[in-house]
Design a protein around this motif. Structure first.
Motif, PDB file in Angstrom:
ATOM      1  N   UNK B 117       0.832  -1.205   0.000  1.00  0.00           N
ATOM      2  CA  UNK B 117       0.000   0.000   0.000  1.00  0.00           C
ATOM      3  C   UNK B 117       0.870   1.260   0.000  1.00  0.00           C
ATOM      4  N   UNK B 118       2.056   1.141   0.607  1.00  0.00           N
ATOM      5  CA  UNK B 118       2.979   2.264   0.652  1.00  0.00           C
ATOM      6  C   UNK B 118       4.374   1.667   0.765  1.00  0.00           C
ATOM      7  N   UNK B 120       8.923   2.601   0.576  1.00  0.00           N
ATOM      8  CA  UNK B 120       9.999   3.609   0.526  1.00  0.00           C
ATOM      9  C   UNK B 120      11.326   2.924   0.264  1.00  0.00           C
ATOM     10  N   UNK B 121      12.257   3.708  -0.265  1.00  0.00           N
ATOM     11  CA  UNK B 121      13.599   3.200  -0.536  1.00  0.00           C
ATOM     12  C   UNK B 121      14.605   4.264  -0.090  1.00  0.00           C
ATOM     13  N   UNK B 122      15.600   3.858   0.677  1.00  0.00           N
ATOM     14  CA  UNK B 122      16.543   4.817   1.277  1.00  0.00           C
ATOM     15  C   UNK B 122      17.978   4.325   1.102  1.00  0.00           C
ATOM     16  N   UNK B 136      20.283  17.185  -0.280  1.00  0.00           N
ATOM     17  CA  UNK B 136      19.411  16.655   0.781  1.00  0.00           C
ATOM     18  C   UNK B 136      18.428  15.600   0.272  1.00  0.00           C
ATOM     19  N   UNK B 138      17.633  11.729   0.367  1.00  0.00           N
ATOM     20  CA  UNK B 138      17.985  10.532   1.143  1.00  0.00           C
ATOM     21  C   UNK B 138      17.108   9.337   0.801  1.00  0.00           C
ATOM     22  N   UNK B 139      15.859   9.627   0.397  1.00  0.00           N
ATOM     23  CA  UNK B 139      14.959   8.496   0.122  1.00  0.00           C
ATOM     24  C   UNK B 139      13.842   8.894  -0.843  1.00  0.00           C
ATOM     25  N   UNK B 141       9.697   7.676  -1.702  1.00  0.00           N
ATOM     26  CA  UNK B 141       8.577   6.843  -1.259  1.00  0.00           C
ATOM     27  C   UNK B 141       7.633   6.631  -2.446  1.00  0.00           C
ATOM     28  N   UNK B 143       4.963   7.840  -2.789  1.00  0.00           N
ATOM     29  CA  UNK B 143       4.319   9.123  -3.062  1.00  0.00           C
ATOM     30  C   UNK B 143       5.250  10.089  -3.785  1.00  0.00           C
ATOM     31  N   UNK B 144       6.554   9.970  -3.566  1.00  0.00           N
ATOM     32  CA  UNK B 144       7.470  10.988  -4.085  1.00  0.00           C
ATOM     33  C   UNK B 144       8.293  10.519  -5.291  1.00  0.00           C
ATOM     34  N   UNK B 178      17.843   0.422   2.071  1.00  0.00           N
ATOM     35  CA  UNK B 178      16.735  -0.078   2.890  1.00  0.00           C
ATOM     36  C   UNK B 178      15.431   0.105   2.118  1.00  0.00           C
ATOM     37  N   UNK B 180      11.233  -0.394   2.666  1.00  0.00           N
ATOM     38  CA  UNK B 180      10.128  -0.739   3.570  1.00  0.00           C
ATOM     39  C   UNK B 180       8.844  -0.885   2.769  1.00  0.00           C
ATOM     40  N   UNK B 182       4.877  -1.366   3.318  1.00  0.00           N
ATOM     41  CA  UNK B 182       3.819  -1.329   4.331  1.00  0.00           C
ATOM     42  C   UNK B 182       2.581  -2.030   3.785  1.00  0.00           C
TER      43      UNK B 182
END
Lengths: 203, 210
Positions: B117-118, B120-122, B136, B138-139, B141, B143-144, B178, B180, B182
């Motif tokens: 559903x959501x 992110x990658x960092x 700046x 760093x990751x 998501x 959404x972004x 990393x 994540x 969700x």
């Protein structure tokens, strides 16, 4: 002609062949290795003085919420804490009184989790698309201690929504908000600031 | 006199053999016991972790029923994970061909629509610290991130600026990525075993090295 590696290995193999293995000692060694392995693994969480709870505790006053600023290099409170998520946290302690936690999960990606000092999640909830999820949780001490009378027991009508009840002595409540980009930052910040965590007054 | 000396020498030899036997025994026990525990706690095994391509996750992170290795791993790492009943955090420190990720190389992380559903990658260094960079970044998501029309996406890990979804790696040295997820669909269905078999995570390709 022998392979050079085999030539080198021959004296070592001869030496190893000469070793007489004491079977009883070998069995004792295997048992001792097993016992030490189990003891070291079970004791490891207790010996680690830098668990997430220990690292975050100095920054979190008891039973108060703290909205963390966006995670930046050099200001990560714990390793692998990434800036894809904004955090608001509360270190709860139910030794004096029950703790009431209220939070809203406005959208997808939001989550609220209760972590014990060992890092276990004893409660977790996530937001859903479009609909706002309001949460109200009452955390009681883990033992069956008398913590005062409820409003109903005192003959008063309780008009507030009944909270979900959990039992835990202490830990951290973490509200996680996903990073949706700069345009959403004020909304995210406002929702994080509405997160409440305080002791419940009992009579 | 000579006989007494000979006997004493023999006795001393016997003691040395016994002491060395015990020393070897204790050494083997310490190395075997502590070493195997350290390995299982820091690296994990098929019982405690799941590997999908270059990505690895601890299957019982943050759960009440977590095994002692998982508990010790996260206590040692000092991480505060969401339970795997809700979110899975995958970590990659190697590319899809098993080579160590390093900031001297450029990597392309490419994937299809992820079953979550959501997400992110960092980009981090191997200690789990964010990499300082002037832009700046760093990751990304779900959404972004900029996704192409067919739903696929590409993230570039590089020292210098790149078009599209670029995550700077500066001079961080060894890298870790990393990811994540969700509430994957299999998690919602309550079938984490099916998820293990079918999960589709991005590949990490090395493009070039300096």
């Amino acid at each position: 002609m022998k392979h050079p590696l085999l030539e080198k290995a021959t004296p070592i193999l001869k030496w190893l062949g000469g070793i007489r293995i004491n079977l009883r000692l070998a069995l004792a060694a295997i048992c001792a290795i097993g016992i030490l392995h189990i003891c070291a693994t079970l004791a490891a969480p207790m010996l680690m003085m830098r668990s997430a709870f220990d690292r975050l505790s100095p920054q979190l006053p008891v039973n108060e919420t703290v909205v963390f600023p966006p995670v930046m290099p050099g200001s990560q409170p714990i390793p692998f804490m990434t800036p894809d998520v904004r955090y608001a946290m509360c270190r709860y302690d139910t030794s004096d009184a029950p703790v009431i936690v209220t939070a809203e999960l406005p959208d997808l990606g939001w989550s609220l989790a209760l972590h014990t000092p060992d890092g276990d999640n004893i409660y977790a909830a996530t937001g859903v698309d479009v609909r706002r999820t309001n949460l109200r949780i009452r955390i009681l001490p883990a033992n069956e201690r008398f913590m005062g009378l409820t409003p109903e027991a005192l003959g008063m009508s309780n008009t507030s929504e009944k909270p979900q009840t959990l039992r835990s002595a202490r830990g951290i409540v973490a509200l996680r908000a996903p990073d949706k980009g700069r345009a959403y930052q004020p909304l995210t910040e406002a929702a994080l600031r509405r997160f409440r965590c305080s002791t419940q007054k009992v009579q | 006199m000579h006989f007494v000396l000979h006997r004493a020498k023999k006795k001393l030899q016997a003691i040395i053999v016994k002491v060395s036997d015990w020393a070897i025994f204790i050494g083997i026990v310490l190395i075997g016991g502590l070493g195997s525990s350290y390995y299982m706690v820091s690296v994990g095994s098929a019982l405690t972790t799941r590997t999908v391509g270059p990505w690895k996750t601890w299957t019982h992170a943050g759960r009440n029923d977590a095994d002692p290795y998982t508990r010790a791993h996260f206590a040692r790492a000092g991480r505060l994970n969401l339970t795997t009943e809700i979110a899975q955090t995958y970590l990659a420190s190697h590319d899809s061909k098993g080579r160590r990720l390093h900031s001297s190389c450029v990597y392309r992380i490419s994937g299809d629509q992820l079953d979550a559903r959501w997400w992110s990658i960092t980009a981090l260094n191997d200690l789990g610290q964010l990499i300082r960079n002037p832009s700046r970044r760093y990751s990304f998501t779900s959404d972004t991130i900029a996704v192409s029309q067919d739903g696929t996406f590409e993230v570039t890990l590089a020292r210098d600026a790149r078009p599209g979804n670029w995550l700077p790696t500066a001079g961080a040295g060894r890298l870790a990525v990393s990811m994540t997820l969700l509430e994957g669909e299999a998690i919602i269905a309550g079938d984490s075993e099916a998820q293990a078999a079918e999960i589709n995570l991005p590949s990490i390709e090395r493009v070039a090295c300096r």
